[in-house]
Design a protein around this motif. Structure first.
Motif, PDB file in Angstrom:
ATOM      1  N   LEU A 109       0.821  -1.207   0.000  1.00 58.30           N
ATOM      2  CA  LEU A 109       0.000   0.000   0.000  1.00 58.30           C
ATOM      3  C   LEU A 109       0.859   1.262   0.000  1.00 58.30           C
ATOM      4  O   LEU A 109       1.926   1.275   0.615  1.00 58.30           O
ATOM      5  N   PRO A 110       0.418   2.348  -0.689  1.00 61.68           N
ATOM      6  CA  PRO A 110      -0.800   2.417  -1.507  1.00 61.68           C
ATOM      7  C   PRO A 110      -0.579   1.982  -2.958  1.00 61.68           C
ATOM      8  O   PRO A 110      -1.532   1.791  -3.679  1.00 61.68           O
ATOM      9  N   GLU A 111       0.689   1.884  -3.417  1.00 63.90           N
ATOM     10  CA  GLU A 111       1.044   1.516  -4.784  1.00 63.90           C
ATOM     11  C   GLU A 111       0.454   2.533  -5.775  1.00 63.90           C
ATOM     12  O   GLU A 111      -0.161   3.522  -5.387  1.00 63.90           O
ATOM     13  N   ASP A 112       0.698   2.304  -7.062  1.00 67.31           N
ATOM     14  CA  ASP A 112       0.278   3.277  -8.078  1.00 67.31           C
ATOM     15  C   ASP A 112      -1.241   3.419  -8.138  1.00 67.31           C
ATOM     16  O   ASP A 112      -1.973   2.428  -8.106  1.00 67.31           O
ATOM     17  N   SER A 120      -3.796   1.423   9.580  1.00 60.86           N
ATOM     18  CA  SER A 120      -2.389   1.569   9.220  1.00 60.86           C
ATOM     19  C   SER A 120      -1.600   0.277   9.381  1.00 60.86           C
ATOM     20  O   SER A 120      -0.501   0.145   8.837  1.00 60.86           O
ATOM     21  N   GLU A 121      -2.165  -0.694  10.127  1.00 60.63           N
ATOM     22  CA  GLU A 121      -1.471  -1.968  10.291  1.00 60.63           C
ATOM     23  C   GLU A 121      -1.589  -2.842   9.043  1.00 60.63           C
ATOM     24  O   GLU A 121      -0.854  -3.819   8.904  1.00 60.63           O
ATOM     25  N   VAL A 122      -2.544  -2.536   8.172  1.00 60.42           N
ATOM     26  CA  VAL A 122      -2.664  -3.263   6.904  1.00 60.42           C
ATOM     27  C   VAL A 122      -1.738  -2.590   5.904  1.00 60.42           C
ATOM     28  O   VAL A 122      -1.949  -1.443   5.507  1.00 60.42           O
ATOM     29  N   ARG A 123      -0.713  -3.315   5.497  1.00 62.67           N
ATOM     30  CA  ARG A 123       0.343  -2.720   4.672  1.00 62.67           C
ATOM     31  C   ARG A 123       0.432  -3.325   3.267  1.00 62.67           C
ATOM     32  O   ARG A 123       1.111  -2.791   2.407  1.00 62.67           O
ATOM     33  N   LYS A 124      -0.243  -4.452   3.044  1.00 59.96           N
ATOM     34  CA  LYS A 124      -0.156  -5.115   1.744  1.00 59.96           C
ATOM     35  C   LYS A 124      -1.535  -5.597   1.302  1.00 59.96           C
ATOM     36  O   LYS A 124      -2.486  -5.648   2.097  1.00 59.96           O
TER      37      LYS A 124
END
Length: 270
Positions: A109-112, A120-124
């Motif tokens: 996250l957040p990628e293009d 915020s703990e969710v990163r992928k």
């Protein structure tokens, strides 16, 4: 006021204090010792105090509970039954059912053309391609600690959630299917909404899908969770729906949605 010796306390009060310090699973065996122990172990006050001690409820809790013993065990088992829901371990624990286009991938996250997740703990997240990509998990409820009598008699709520998003610059179609499955892998209840299509040039926002299974047929032993999709532009790469933070959580009911009085946890298997 004269002090009372511990030896002068009624036997049932002493036993309740002792039972407060006995692990819950051991208490289920203790019920078989005699009728006195069985009746005391079934007292709602004991299990309510255990819930307080474990932090399942607070002192100010005022929600009515149908069965405190069942409530305690469901709270102690409560967790996300899906493994690797946020792609932190790449594709581990997921069965790839369809791997079209350039196949499943994992991105950060957040990628293009994306935005951050609200937690915020969710990163992928997992991302799909230009042809259909589907992945699944089959949850074995007995292996997760749920016993047959609990599932068939009490039938706690099964709450399913998923999150998906599109790239801002590309449309996509997202789909999800959840089956409650018998021991012989027959579907007993299903959640399968119509696929959701998001148009190109969207806001890339994360969208939640949620469904609660209640009062489902007896015999549920597994839960099949499947999701995925594809992009609508047929672009090479990973432009399809992004999915993350999926969950299956079994939740206790309160007295507003009670279970039959015959539900007893003493039949729980080790």
């Amino acid at each position: 006021m004269a002090l009372v010796s511990i030896n002068e306390l009624p036997e049932n009060i002493l036993l309740l204090e002792v039972f407060m310090h006995v692990p819950a699973r051991h208490l289920l065996r203790c019920r078989r010792v005699c009728s006195l122990w069985r009746d005391l172990i079934d007292v709602a006050t004991l299990w309510k105090r255990k819930c307080l001690r474990e932090g399942f409820i607070t002192e100010g809790w005022n929600e009515p509970v149908a069965d405190w013993k069942i409530f305690f065990f469901l709270c102690s088992l409560r967790r996300n039954l899906l493994r690797n829901p946020c792609a932190e371990e790449d594709m581990t624990s997921w069965q790839i059912d369809f791997n079209g286009g350039d196949q499943w991938a994992v991105e950060s996250l957040p990628e293009d053309h994306g935005i951050d997740f609200r937690d915020s703990e969710v990163r992928k997240y997992f991302v799909t391609s230009f042809d259909l990509c589907l992945k699944s998990q089959m949850v074995d409820l007995k292996a997760e600690g749920y016993w047959e009598e609990l599932l068939d008699t009490f039938r706690p709520d099964i709450v399913v959630k998923d999150w998906f998003a599109a790239r801002e610059d590309c449309g996509c179609t997202y789909r999800i299917k959840v089956h409650l499955v018998s021991a012989r892998y027959t579907a007993l209840a299903t959640f399968e909404p119509e696929p959701v299509t998001i148009e190109q040039w969207n806001d890339a926002s994360w969208r939640e899908v949620s469904h609660t299974f209640s009062d489902y047929p007896p015999g549920v032993r597994h839960i099949l969770f499947q999701h995925g999709g594809k992009d609508t532009q047929y672009w090479k790469g990973w432009y399809g729906p992004r999915v993350t933070n999926s969950s299956i959580i079994i939740s206790p009911k309160t007295a507003r949605n009670p279970a039959p009085p015959s539900a007893q946890p003493e039949m729980m298997r080790e």
